[in-house]
Scaffold this active site. Sequence first.
Site, PDB file in Angstrom:
ATOM      1  N   ASP A   1       0.826  -1.199   0.000  1.00  0.00           N
ATOM      2  CA  ASP A   1       0.000   0.000   0.000  1.00  0.00           C
ATOM      3  C   ASP A   1       0.870   1.262   0.000  1.00  0.00           C
ATOM      4  OD1 ASP A   1      -2.755   1.223   0.520  1.00  0.00           O
ATOM      5  OD2 ASP A   1      -1.611   2.042   2.195  1.00  0.00           O
TER       6      ASP A   1
ATOM      7  N   GLU B   1      13.477 -14.686   0.245  1.00  0.00           N
ATOM      8  CA  GLU B   1      13.928 -15.684   1.223  1.00  0.00           C
ATOM      9  C   GLU B   1      13.032 -16.920   1.188  1.00  0.00           C
ATOM     10  OE1 GLU B   1      13.767 -13.884   5.122  1.00  0.00           O
ATOM     11  OE2 GLU B   1      15.097 -12.247   4.521  1.00  0.00           O
TER      12      GLU B   1
END
Length: 545
Positions: free
Chosen positions: A201, A256
């Site tokens: 956002d 990751e």
Amino acid sequence: MGDADWWRRGVIYQIYPRSFMDSDGDGVGDLPGILARLDHLTWLGVDAIWLSPVHPSPMDDFGYDVSDYTGVDPVFGTLDDLDRLVAEAHRRGLRVLLDWVPNHTSDQHPWFRASSSSRDDPRRDWYVWRDPGPDGGPPSNWLRYVGDSAWRWHEPTGQFYYRVFLDSQPDLNWRNPEVQEAMFDTLRFWLARGIDGFRIDALVVLVEDDRLRDNPPNPSYRPGEDFPYMRELSVWNVDRPETRELAARMRKVVDEFGDDRVLLAELGVPLEQTMAYYGGDGGGIQVPFNFELLTAAWDARGIAGYVDRYLAALPAGAWPNWVLGNHDSPRVASRLGPAQARVAAVLLLTLPGTPILYQGEELGLGDVPIPPSAAIDPIAQLVPGRGRDPERTPMPWDAGPGGGFTTGRPWLPVGEENLSLNAAAQRDDPASMLTLHRRLLQLRRQTPALVTGAYQPVEADGDVLAYLRTTPGGDRWLVALNLGPSPARLALPGPAAAGRVELSTQPGRDGEPVAGSLDLRGDEAVVVSPTGHADAAQEPDTRPG
Ligand code: GLC
Ligand code: MG
């Protein structure tokens, strides 16, 4: 394209959870509701859902004011409900993306409660606190979204705090490494639970100039037309270099967890700046939202020119994307009218790049007028005429009471006109907007040219926008859109000269042979498949380029 590329091939569907489906009769949509309607989405043929925020929130900004990044607000259900939704979505091959709101928290977040409790609190520096400027007023001239000072005086501790949105949405201080790590950990929390990525956002407002330099005035500001904050050029508090670096670090966090997780980001900055968020080496945001179709004048030459500029500006390896609607913008059918909304659907789903589809676009929903006295969105009060309630009204699932959305009283009205566009009524109607979307999505699935094919503009004039999508194997699909109400003829150049109408936004043209030229009805879009394209593949390609 491997699994890591699912989001390049796929269509992403934005769910505004409050308005998708209510399972418990409180009038507000929820996670079990979404679960109950997953079949709609798999039947429709989308590939991923992005959920607007479902975290605990006082709901001042309907979830974009988060008070706990790793929980689920009771109005939407429980963490178990979310886990179940993810598992059920995955079982059906649907990916699930969450909305991540890094710029600000709710003022009810424990971090801000601590930070605002005293100047000596260990969390004081987690938000952006400053002493008054030399004149005793705000420390800089920066404006917030609704047009007044972005600095809010905090009497109890005698300093200003910075907030771009509501008073109750204080901006986090992303210069603080503790904030960075705490927020990255919230990403890890969800990634470990199987979330496939995030829509970030308001990314561009993450970091502000540390010297608080004043913004210059905007010489081309159009009062009344532009949002009030636009009277300044937001050069010192929007899209700072530090924000771009942080975007690359967000990507590292996501990576990751494997190479199939994806970051989408809301930016709302000009083309060149948007491109910077891809990251030089492709190590940035994979889907930095391209908002042009949200606001562009509906003009064939203008849009054709923009597509060329946008594609030409993409850095090497970057993948395009297109946004036609969202929970902050008037709905497509209200912007363009119902006939052109169908044309827009063909455009969205055949341009090169990932399409982002806002819930209800597939039904052709329009904005529901909400009188000022009934407005719920705080923006309606702060910037009259800009309230976002009309595009956030509930999905009409059937013609029953509450539109099949709720057995209770919906938090916003379903709207008479939208009720008549309900999903059940459209489902088996071959001429419906819903069927058009389903057919387009099926066609994409069956037609690599429309998904990964190269884009080649076709010369056209007036209201006609036309292009080819081509594969190295020689498939050439023609898309021709008439953005105006009058019939038009498109002359077809050599290689695209023959084919047949695979799909039209209007009835009675399927299978029609096309040779030499294509007649378009007013407000019509067609997709033309190459005739016997297996043979065409053997034709020598004589075009330059
Ligand atoms: C984004 C959201 C909008 C929200 C604002 C503040 O623009 O899309 O709905 O009000 O950020 O979080
Ligand atoms: Mg509910």
